[in-house]
Every structure is written in C-alpha cells, then in structure tokens.
Design a protein around this motif. Structure first.
Motif, PDB file in Angstrom:
ATOM      1  N   THR A 139       0.874   4.091  -2.922  1.00  0.00           N
ATOM      2  CA  THR A 139       0.688   5.513  -2.619  1.00  0.00           C
ATOM      3  C   THR A 139       1.854   6.332  -3.143  1.00  0.00           C
ATOM      4  O   THR A 139       1.667   7.425  -3.690  1.00  0.00           O
ATOM      5  N   TRP A 140       3.068   5.806  -2.965  1.00  0.00           N
ATOM      6  CA  TRP A 140       4.249   6.509  -3.480  1.00  0.00           C
ATOM      7  C   TRP A 140       4.200   6.613  -5.000  1.00  0.00           C
ATOM      8  O   TRP A 140       4.579   7.627  -5.577  1.00  0.00           O
ATOM      9  N   PHE A 162       0.943   4.141   6.082  1.00  0.00           N
ATOM     10  CA  PHE A 162       1.246   2.817   5.534  1.00  0.00           C
ATOM     11  C   PHE A 162       2.684   2.402   5.851  1.00  0.00           C
ATOM     12  O   PHE A 162       2.941   1.223   6.143  1.00  0.00           O
ATOM     13  N   LEU A 167      -1.173   9.569   4.029  1.00  0.00           N
ATOM     14  CA  LEU A 167      -1.437   8.163   3.721  1.00  0.00           C
ATOM     15  C   LEU A 167      -0.140   7.368   3.656  1.00  0.00           C
ATOM     16  O   LEU A 167      -0.043   6.256   4.202  1.00  0.00           O
ATOM     17  N   LEU A 168       0.868   7.932   2.991  1.00  0.00           N
ATOM     18  CA  LEU A 168       2.150   7.246   2.865  1.00  0.00           C
ATOM     19  C   LEU A 168       2.780   7.025   4.239  1.00  0.00           C
ATOM     20  O   LEU A 168       3.300   5.940   4.535  1.00  0.00           O
ATOM     21  N   VAL A 193       1.489   6.824  -6.833  1.00  0.00           N
ATOM     22  CA  VAL A 193       0.524   7.877  -7.159  1.00  0.00           C
ATOM     23  C   VAL A 193       1.168   9.256  -6.982  1.00  0.00           C
ATOM     24  O   VAL A 193       0.996  10.155  -7.817  1.00  0.00           O
ATOM     25  N   ALA A 194       1.936   9.433  -5.888  1.00  0.00           N
ATOM     26  CA  ALA A 194       2.620  10.709  -5.654  1.00  0.00           C
ATOM     27  C   ALA A 194       3.651  10.976  -6.744  1.00  0.00           C
ATOM     28  O   ALA A 194       3.805  12.115  -7.211  1.00  0.00           O
ATOM     29  N   LEU A 226       8.416  10.824  -0.023  1.00  0.00           N
ATOM     30  CA  LEU A 226       7.521  11.835  -0.597  1.00  0.00           C
ATOM     31  C   LEU A 226       8.321  12.965  -1.236  1.00  0.00           C
ATOM     32  O   LEU A 226       7.956  13.469  -2.310  1.00  0.00           O
ATOM     33  N   TYR A 257      -0.054  16.753  -2.084  1.00  0.00           N
ATOM     34  CA  TYR A 257       1.070  16.115  -1.409  1.00  0.00           C
ATOM     35  C   TYR A 257       0.782  15.918   0.079  1.00  0.00           C
ATOM     36  O   TYR A 257       1.276  14.967   0.687  1.00  0.00           O
ATOM     37  N   LEU A 272       0.838  -1.206   0.000  1.00  0.00           N
ATOM     38  CA  LEU A 272       0.000   0.000   0.000  1.00  0.00           C
ATOM     39  C   LEU A 272       0.876   1.261   0.000  1.00  0.00           C
ATOM     40  O   LEU A 272       0.549   2.257  -0.671  1.00  0.00           O
ATOM     41  N   ALA A 273       1.977   1.212   0.733  1.00  0.00           N
ATOM     42  CA  ALA A 273       2.904   2.351   0.740  1.00  0.00           C
ATOM     43  C   ALA A 273       3.508   2.548  -0.645  1.00  0.00           C
ATOM     44  O   ALA A 273       3.622   3.683  -1.134  1.00  0.00           O
ATOM     45  N   LEU A 315      -1.503  12.735   0.221  1.00  0.00           N
ATOM     46  CA  LEU A 315      -0.711  11.551  -0.119  1.00  0.00           C
ATOM     47  C   LEU A 315       0.374  11.297   0.926  1.00  0.00           C
ATOM     48  O   LEU A 315       0.687  10.150   1.247  1.00  0.00           O
TER      49      LEU A 315
END
Length: 426
Positions: free
Chosen positions: A195-196, A223, A219-220, A198-199, A238, A213, A191-192, A216
């Motif tokens: 998410t990364w 996770f 969330l990052l 997507v960022a 990030l 940012y 999941l991390a 995200l």
C-alpha cells in the motif's frame, strides 16, 4: 487612508496557532486531571475503556475509546508531523546544512541524555522499559510559552526550537518503531508495504487529489495496525509519499490572465474568487494537506488526546522511581543534552547560533524542551501496561512539563532584555 496590515509570514502564523494549541492543551489536560480525581472519576474511566466496534466486510476492529484515540486519531497527528518533517527537510529550516546540523546535534543530545538518566535510575526495575518517555519535546507547549514572552526572545530562537522539536519527533517515531513493537505479522506488514508503494507511486506521478491519499491512508493504517507495528507510524509513512513540488504554473497562466481583466464589480468579484481558487490549487499537495489538517489536529485531535490521557487519578498512587526518572530526564537531561549537543556542533565549526540568539537563550530553549507532554504521554502508554506503573509515568510527565514551562519562562525573562527590533516578529 488606512492600509490593511501586511500579511504575516507562514512561520509567524504557525507560531500563533501553535501557541493557541498549547493553551488549549493545558486547559483540556487540567479538565481531565480534575475529572479523574473528582466524585465522577468512575464515569471518566468507564468512558476511557468503553469499546467501539467497526466492521467492513470480513474486516473488523473492536477497540476501546482510549485505543481509538491513541491508535486512530493520533495517526492523523503523526501524519501532520511527517508532513512538517518532510517540508522542513526539503525547503524549510532543516534544508540549510548548518541550521540542520545545529538542530540535529541539539536534538540528539536532548534525547540520549534524558533516556540515559532515566535508565540509570530504573535499570533492572519494573520501570526499565520507560526510557523513551523523557526523550521528546511538545512543540505546542514550548512555542506557546515563548509566545507569551513576546519580544524578549528573538525569532531565531523560535525557529531553532521548532527545528529541534521536529527532529525530536522524528527520533520519537524511530524509537516507537524500533523499540516499542513486540511482534510483527509478516502478511499484514507486506500488505502495508504494498500500500505504501502504491502511495509512493501516486506521489511520484504528482497525484493532486486528497481523496487518493485518504483511501490509501486508511488502508495503510489498518495494515500497519494489524502488522503489530504501532498504527501511528502509518501517518508518517504516508506523509513521506505526498509530493511537495508545485504544479507547472503555465497551466494556470491563461486562467490567471482572464481573471485579472477589468469588468463590472460582480464580474470582478467572481473572477477574484476564481483567482483565489486557482492560487489554492497551485500549491503543492503537501502544503494543501498540511493546511487542511492543521486546524483539525489543533482543535480536535490533540485536545481529545489530552482529555483521554491526562486524567491521572492520584488516589492511592504516588511518585516512584519511574516518576523521578521521567522528571530527571526532562528537567535535567533535556537542557544539558540540548545545550551540550549544540555547543559541540558550534565548537566544531559545523554549525552556528541563529542571529541574535545567545547561549543564555539556548539554555532557556533547553529547559523548555523538557515540556514533553503529548509525545511523552504517548510513549508512556506504549511502555507500560500495568496501571500503577503507567500512573507513575504520567505523573512524572505532567509534573515535569509544568515545571519546565515555569522554569524556562522564568529563565528567559531574567536573562533576556526586551528587543525593540523584534516586535514585528509577532
């Protein structure tokens, strides 16, 4: 007619702000140490271990105040570190091959030798896992000491020490990720990673909104925390997704031209404010995020971290092999490693010393690199769960950092002469 002073370069402003950050850290650390050894010490340690719970739907976090600071607030610090690393790699001091080589060689020596000296003293003992404690440099403290010396030291030395500390920070992040992670939950790790991704996609598309940012990033962080990796790594992850390229200036050209037209004073004032806003928005997302985070990290994150972590009670505790290993690494390993790594790079012809910087200056920088404070305390918390061992490590860090600051400043005062041509650097 008096003319306003010329604007300072971004690097000089950075040095000034980091200098104040160093002073603020010193005062906060002293206050925490006094509090932890005062009649009110029980209040300090009770607050440190008070639990705070947050929940959102089915997700819940219940952490002590110490963990909220070290895992939560420090993720913002590591986000700023990551932004600085990316900026320096792409357009800063590390973008030049020769300057980057000098910093990397010095940082490598300044990390490997302290870790090796510590391990030699603690191999096979309870403190063996603390080899990462003396490996990093606290840039705020080190630059703060240099600023106090004024024109005795050249600007090139400050540039070198900044680049060295940034490479050190990158090395510390890798050490934390690779060696201070006990177990990994693959579901949350996936999941991390998602998410990364997507960022990263948002960054490639040039998403300018800081809100994107922020969402995200939260969330990052969650996770990564649940995955078993240290949550602060999410900040660096990030940072590397935030774009540094500037928007196309043509989209602002018409507005800039309109804002520059003459008119009544109140109209001109309004147009100038519009112009300032346009110039601000013309910066890259990375620069805007870095400028927004810097005051928060300087005035809130790092002082709170120092307040929570520098309170070491010395009652019933003393120096041990861990303390001596940390001090040996920071006070001897750091200068020998930094100067030795830099000397090998220069000797081999792949790097050169900055302008006006001598080997005497480099020795002073190596001694100041032994100020490990923030990162060393941070790694101490990861390396030791036992309170007695952690206390030994923190005592070693605090004592070594104070001595490194005093010895480094003294060395540079004795070996350097005032340089009239560098007064403008400050």
């Amino acid at each position: 007619m008096a003319f306003p002073p010329l604007p300072q370069s971004p690097f000089v402003r950075f040095v000034r702000s980091e200098s104040f950050a160093g002073l603020l850290l010193v005062l906060t650390a002293i206050m925490a140490f006094i509090w932890a050894n005062s009649p009110w010490r029980d209040v300090y340690f009770t607050l440190q271990h008070t639990h705070l719970a947050l929940s959102a739907g089915t997700a819940a976090l219940d952490l002590s105040l110490e963990h909220w600071v070290n895992d939560g607030l420090m993720a913002v610090f590591f986000l700023l570190v990551g932004l600085e690393i990316k900026r320096e790699l792409l357009i800063g001091e590390l973008a030049s091959r020769r300057r980057a080589t000098l910093a990397v060689a010095a940082a490598a020596g300044g990390m490997l030798l302290p870790g090796a000296l510590y391990y030699l003293l603690n191999a096979g003992g309870l403190g063996a896992s603390g080899w990462g404690v003396p490996m990093a440099t606290d840039i705020a403290f080190a630059l703060g000491v240099l600023a106090l010396l004024g024109s005795r030291v050249p600007l090139g030395l400050k540039v070198f020490l900044t680049a060295l500390a940034i490479v050190d920070d990158l090395g510390a992040v890798l050490v934390i990720a690779l060696f201070y992670t006990e177990s990994v939950n693959l579901t949350f790790l996936a999941l991390a990673a998602l998410t990364w991704g997507v960022a990263l996609l948002a960054g490639l598309k040039g998403a300018p909104s800081m809100k994107v940012y922020a969402v995200l990033g939260i969330l990052l962080w969650f996770f990564v925390l649940k995955s078993g990796l240290h949550a602060t790594i999410a900040g660096v992850m990030l940072a590397f997704t935030v774009p540094i390229r500037k928007p196309d200036p043509s989209q602002y050209l018409a507005s800039l031209t309109d804002a520059a037209r003459p008119g009544r004073s109140e109209v001109v004032g309004a147009r100038l404010r519009d112009l300032e806003d346009l110039l601000e928005r013309s910066q890259s997302p990375l620069h805007r995020m870095e400028h927004a985070l810097h005051p928060f990290v300087t005035f809130a994150v790092l002082p709170i971290f120092a307040l929570v972590n520098a309170g070491v009670s010395v009652s019933g505790a003393g120096f041990g092999a861990i303390s001596y290993g940390v001090m040996l690494g920071l006070l001897l390993g750091k200068p020998l490693g930094v100067v030795g790594g830099a000397w090998l790079a220069v000797r081999s012809g792949v790097a050169s010393l900055p302008r006006r910087v001598t080997w005497f200056h480099m020795v002073g920088a190596g001694i100041l690199a032994g100020i490990g404070f923030t990162m060393s305390l941070f790694v101490s918390n990861l390396a030791f769960e036992d309170v007695a061992l952690l206390t030994q490590a923190k005592l070693g860090v605090l004592m070594a950092s104070v001595l490194a600051a005093a010895l480094g400043a003294g060395w540079l005062v004795v070996t350097s002469k005032k340089m009239p041509g560098t007064a403008q650097d400050f």
